[in-house]
Each structure stands twice: as structure tokens, then as C-alpha cells.
Design a protein around this motif. Sequence first.
Motif, PDB file in Angstrom:
ATOM      1  N   VAL A 164       0.801  -1.064  -0.056  1.00  0.00           N
ATOM      2  CA  VAL A 164       0.053   0.236  -0.165  1.00  0.00           C
ATOM      3  C   VAL A 164       0.960   1.221   0.014  1.00  0.00           C
ATOM      4  O   VAL A 164       1.944   1.181   0.606  1.00  0.00           O
ATOM      5  CB  VAL A 164      -0.855   0.171   1.257  1.00  0.00           C
ATOM      6  CG1 VAL A 164      -1.729  -1.148   1.154  1.00  0.00           C
ATOM      7  CG2 VAL A 164      -0.261  -0.086   2.393  1.00  0.00           C
ATOM      8  N   THR A 165       0.540   2.229  -0.499  1.00  0.00           N
ATOM      9  CA  THR A 165       0.868   3.837  -0.598  1.00  0.00           C
ATOM     10  C   THR A 165       0.268   4.540   0.535  1.00  0.00           C
ATOM     11  O   THR A 165      -0.922   4.512   0.289  1.00  0.00           O
ATOM     12  CB  THR A 165       0.905   4.276  -1.902  1.00  0.00           C
ATOM     13  OG1 THR A 165       1.576   3.249  -2.982  1.00  0.00           O
ATOM     14  CG2 THR A 165       1.874   5.471  -1.914  1.00  0.00           C
ATOM     15  N   CYS A 166       0.880   5.065   1.325  1.00  0.00           N
ATOM     16  CA  CYS A 166       0.376   5.593   2.518  1.00  0.00           C
ATOM     17  C   CYS A 166       1.069   6.809   3.252  1.00  0.00           C
ATOM     18  O   CYS A 166       2.311   7.119   2.673  1.00  0.00           O
ATOM     19  CB  CYS A 166       0.029   4.637   3.591  1.00  0.00           C
ATOM     20  SG  CYS A 166       1.606   3.828   4.124  1.00  0.00           S
ATOM     21  N   CYS A 167       0.415   7.507   3.801  1.00  0.00           N
ATOM     22  CA  CYS A 167       1.063   8.863   4.318  1.00  0.00           C
ATOM     23  C   CYS A 167       0.178   9.132   5.726  1.00  0.00           C
ATOM     24  O   CYS A 167      -0.829   8.520   5.806  1.00  0.00           O
ATOM     25  CB  CYS A 167       1.165   9.884   3.364  1.00  0.00           C
ATOM     26  SG  CYS A 167      -0.352  10.717   3.055  1.00  0.00           S
ATOM     27  N   ARG A 172      -0.951  14.590   4.013  1.00  0.00           N
ATOM     28  CA  ARG A 172      -1.924  14.406   2.923  1.00  0.00           C
ATOM     29  C   ARG A 172      -2.800  15.831   2.836  1.00  0.00           C
ATOM     30  O   ARG A 172      -3.055  16.124   1.910  1.00  0.00           O
ATOM     31  CB  ARG A 172      -3.156  13.311   3.002  1.00  0.00           C
ATOM     32  CG  ARG A 172      -4.082  13.343   1.846  1.00  0.00           C
ATOM     33  CD  ARG A 172      -4.764  12.094   1.818  1.00  0.00           C
ATOM     34  NE  ARG A 172      -5.971  12.043   2.992  1.00  0.00           N
ATOM     35  CZ  ARG A 172      -6.802  11.114   3.055  1.00  0.00           C
ATOM     36  NH1 ARG A 172      -6.832  10.102   2.373  1.00  0.00           N
ATOM     37  NH2 ARG A 172      -7.514  11.269   4.216  1.00  0.00           N
ATOM     38  N   TYR A 235       5.221  10.038   1.679  1.00  0.00           N
ATOM     39  CA  TYR A 235       4.670   9.004   1.381  1.00  0.00           C
ATOM     40  C   TYR A 235       5.553   7.879   1.383  1.00  0.00           C
ATOM     41  O   TYR A 235       6.660   7.793   1.178  1.00  0.00           O
ATOM     42  CB  TYR A 235       4.198   9.077  -0.117  1.00  0.00           C
ATOM     43  CG  TYR A 235       2.884   9.789  -0.240  1.00  0.00           C
ATOM     44  CD1 TYR A 235       1.706   9.222   0.059  1.00  0.00           C
ATOM     45  CD2 TYR A 235       2.855  10.947  -0.695  1.00  0.00           C
ATOM     46  CE1 TYR A 235       0.324   9.968   0.028  1.00  0.00           C
ATOM     47  CE2 TYR A 235       1.631  11.916  -0.622  1.00  0.00           C
ATOM     48  CZ  TYR A 235       0.302  11.258  -0.385  1.00  0.00           C
ATOM     49  OH  TYR A 235      -0.840  11.753  -0.455  1.00  0.00           O
ATOM     50  N   THR A 240       1.603  -4.272   3.843  1.00  0.00           N
ATOM     51  CA  THR A 240       0.472  -4.220   5.089  1.00  0.00           C
ATOM     52  C   THR A 240       0.949  -4.914   6.358  1.00  0.00           C
ATOM     53  O   THR A 240       0.410  -4.442   7.324  1.00  0.00           O
ATOM     54  CB  THR A 240      -0.800  -5.168   4.490  1.00  0.00           C
ATOM     55  OG1 THR A 240      -0.525  -6.335   4.222  1.00  0.00           O
ATOM     56  CG2 THR A 240      -1.492  -4.383   3.389  1.00  0.00           C
ATOM     57  N   ILE A 247      -2.416   1.911  10.095  1.00  0.00           N
ATOM     58  CA  ILE A 247      -3.708   2.345   9.348  1.00  0.00           C
ATOM     59  C   ILE A 247      -4.749   1.941  10.195  1.00  0.00           C
ATOM     60  O   ILE A 247      -6.100   2.928  10.205  1.00  0.00           O
ATOM     61  CB  ILE A 247      -3.773   1.565   8.055  1.00  0.00           C
ATOM     62  CG1 ILE A 247      -2.570   1.972   7.010  1.00  0.00           C
ATOM     63  CG2 ILE A 247      -5.102   1.723   7.225  1.00  0.00           C
ATOM     64  CD1 ILE A 247      -2.409   1.091   5.665  1.00  0.00           C
ATOM     65  N   LEU A 252      -1.985   6.443   9.827  1.00  0.00           N
ATOM     66  CA  LEU A 252      -1.753   6.461   8.229  1.00  0.00           C
ATOM     67  C   LEU A 252      -3.004   6.329   7.363  1.00  0.00           C
ATOM     68  O   LEU A 252      -3.921   5.637   8.023  1.00  0.00           O
ATOM     69  CB  LEU A 252      -0.831   5.456   7.968  1.00  0.00           C
ATOM     70  CG  LEU A 252       0.790   5.354   8.326  1.00  0.00           C
ATOM     71  CD1 LEU A 252       1.507   4.171   8.146  1.00  0.00           C
ATOM     72  CD2 LEU A 252       1.479   6.616   8.013  1.00  0.00           C
ATOM     73  N   VAL A 253      -3.032   6.859   6.329  1.00  0.00           N
ATOM     74  CA  VAL A 253      -4.129   6.830   5.419  1.00  0.00           C
ATOM     75  C   VAL A 253      -3.504   6.303   3.979  1.00  0.00           C
ATOM     76  O   VAL A 253      -2.501   6.649   3.641  1.00  0.00           O
ATOM     77  CB  VAL A 253      -5.094   8.191   5.323  1.00  0.00           C
ATOM     78  CG1 VAL A 253      -5.763   8.416   6.550  1.00  0.00           C
ATOM     79  CG2 VAL A 253      -4.107   9.146   4.830  1.00  0.00           C
ATOM     80  N   THR A 254      -4.305   5.419   3.256  1.00  0.00           N
ATOM     81  CA  THR A 254      -3.926   4.987   2.073  1.00  0.00           C
ATOM     82  C   THR A 254      -4.147   5.822   1.019  1.00  0.00           C
ATOM     83  O   THR A 254      -5.092   6.604   0.970  1.00  0.00           O
ATOM     84  CB  THR A 254      -4.233   3.671   1.806  1.00  0.00           C
ATOM     85  OG1 THR A 254      -5.614   3.535   1.539  1.00  0.00           O
ATOM     86  CG2 THR A 254      -3.763   2.786   2.998  1.00  0.00           C
ATOM     87  N   ASP A 257      -5.385   3.617  -4.074  1.00  0.00           N
ATOM     88  CA  ASP A 257      -5.929   2.176  -3.857  1.00  0.00           C
ATOM     89  C   ASP A 257      -6.287   1.489  -4.916  1.00  0.00           C
ATOM     90  O   ASP A 257      -6.188   0.089  -4.986  1.00  0.00           O
ATOM     91  CB  ASP A 257      -7.120   2.217  -2.867  1.00  0.00           C
ATOM     92  CG  ASP A 257      -6.636   2.621  -1.640  1.00  0.00           C
ATOM     93  OD1 ASP A 257      -5.414   2.513  -1.171  1.00  0.00           O
ATOM     94  OD2 ASP A 257      -7.573   3.001  -0.664  1.00  0.00           O
TER      95      ASP A 257
END
Length: 303
Positions: A164-167, A172, A235, A240, A247, A252-254, A257
Amino acid sequence: MNQLEDMRIYVAVVDAGTLTEAADQLGLSKQYVSKRLMALESRLHVRLLIRTTRSLRTTDIGQRYYEQAQRVIDEVEQIDAEIAEQNASPRGLLRVAAPMTFGTMHLSPALPRFLGAHPDVALELTLNDRTIDLIGEGFDVGVRIGALPDSTLVAQQVATMEMVTCCSPDYRQRRGAPQRPAELARFDCLLYGHQRRVEWRFAQAGKPLAISVAGRLCANNGEVIRDAACAGLGYAHLPTFIVGDAIARGELVTVLDGWRPPAAGVHTVYPSHRQASLAVRAFADFMRSTFAAATRGAPRPAN
């Protein structure tokens, strides 16, 4: 003397070619072996062997009896081996190699249960993110994540893992979110690996897509990159099993998706010559049963 033992004597005589040699191999007297052969032929009402002072050969029906008797003996020995194995317990030193973060986050809390269930096993765990040569470096078992290259290793998938790509929510909100992977060049990227420019892999309409990204922070430990992302530094593109809990907690938020690559496998691998080891098989079973009960944030169990 039972029928199975008579079969064993008969097969030994045919294999040896003489009564004397068969008797020596069996640890019996020649007279006793001869007596059992005559009793066998008497019970079957057939002549199995043609014997002279210098040679011994089977009759046609004797050859058929030999082949069938050999199959029966093999089957009985296989049954005995399987039952004995069920009563045996794994023991000895087990050398295991696993990726660093997977080992610290998921193997570490589970290993006491494995050692508690197998008190005669000693375990030596090496954590390293490089691909270890199991055979060349003397390991019994390895844990591998992602696509497996062709090899002679036996592999068992124990779970699946997504990238997953997240920050952080704060990052964000301050910087915005990319709508497609190519837009990542406008953002701060946190690199998990050994180089400050790497490729992040996505999928577009089912086809693989690789995007080159760069950043100021590069680390060969996924937890360092995760913590930097949680701190709002940019990012991250991580499995996972590293970021799932963060998350779930909202740290963190993705993003992107819809561009996630297909899930990869978490595998237990071991050299083919080690598959008879009870300790190796016990560890492989432990891995599968452990991650079949995967919790949120951990790898998903294999189907």
C-alpha cells in the motif's frame, strides 16, 4: 513363524541368489531358511524355487509370488514408518532465516508458542532483508516474501501480503494526494531499501506498472520508514504487515488504492533434502497455522 516373515525370507533368498548368503544376511541358519521355504511351498501347494547344488532360480509362479510379496513388504514397512513418525517428536537444532521486519513484528511474538510446543527443538533465528542462500549458508528453513524465483527449494505459501502507498493524515492535508502513480514525483517519498532512487510497483488494468521515485530518507528497515510516514515526512510504499496496525489506528491513510499491485505471497521455503525433517515440517505447519489466524494488519492467510 507368520506368513509375513516367510515372505521376507523368500524375498531375501531370491534377492541373494543362494540360501547361504540369504541366511547370513538374515542372521539365521541355512537349515532354518531351507525349512521355512519348504513350509511356504507346502502351504501354497506350489513350487516357488528350482534349487540345485550350484544355483537357485524362481519358477514362473515363484517370480509372480516374489513380486507380490515384495510389494506387500514395502507397504508394511511404509505403514510402520508412518506410525513411528507420528509417535516421534521433532528434535535438534533448527536454523531459520527471515526478513528483518517480518521477523520482529510477527515471528518474534509467535516463536515462544512454537518452542513451547516442541521442547526438544532448539531454534536459531537470523533476521536479514537480503536473500539468503539457505543451502550454501546452512539454513534449514527460510521465510520469503513476494514472487519466488525458480529454484530447487520446496515452497509453501502461508499467507498473502499487499503493498500500500500511505502517508499521515496531516501530510495528505498539507500536500494533497496523488491521483495516479506518476504524480508521486511531486511528493516527498520515503524509501524502503538500500538506494535513494527505487521503483514502486503498481498495476494498471491488471498490467504491472513501475514508477521511479526518489527521496531524502532511505532505510533498509520498514519500521523506520513507517514511523517517518506517521511523523508526516512523506509517502511510503510498504507491505500491510508493516503498516496495517498504523492504518487501523488512523495514524496512516492510504492513497492510490485503485492502483495496488496484486497481493504477494509469504512463503516458508526449505531445501528438498530437508523435507523429511520433523522439525522442518513442524515449523512449516506452525507458520501456516499461525497466519491462518492472522489479525488485522498482519498478512492474510493463504487459501
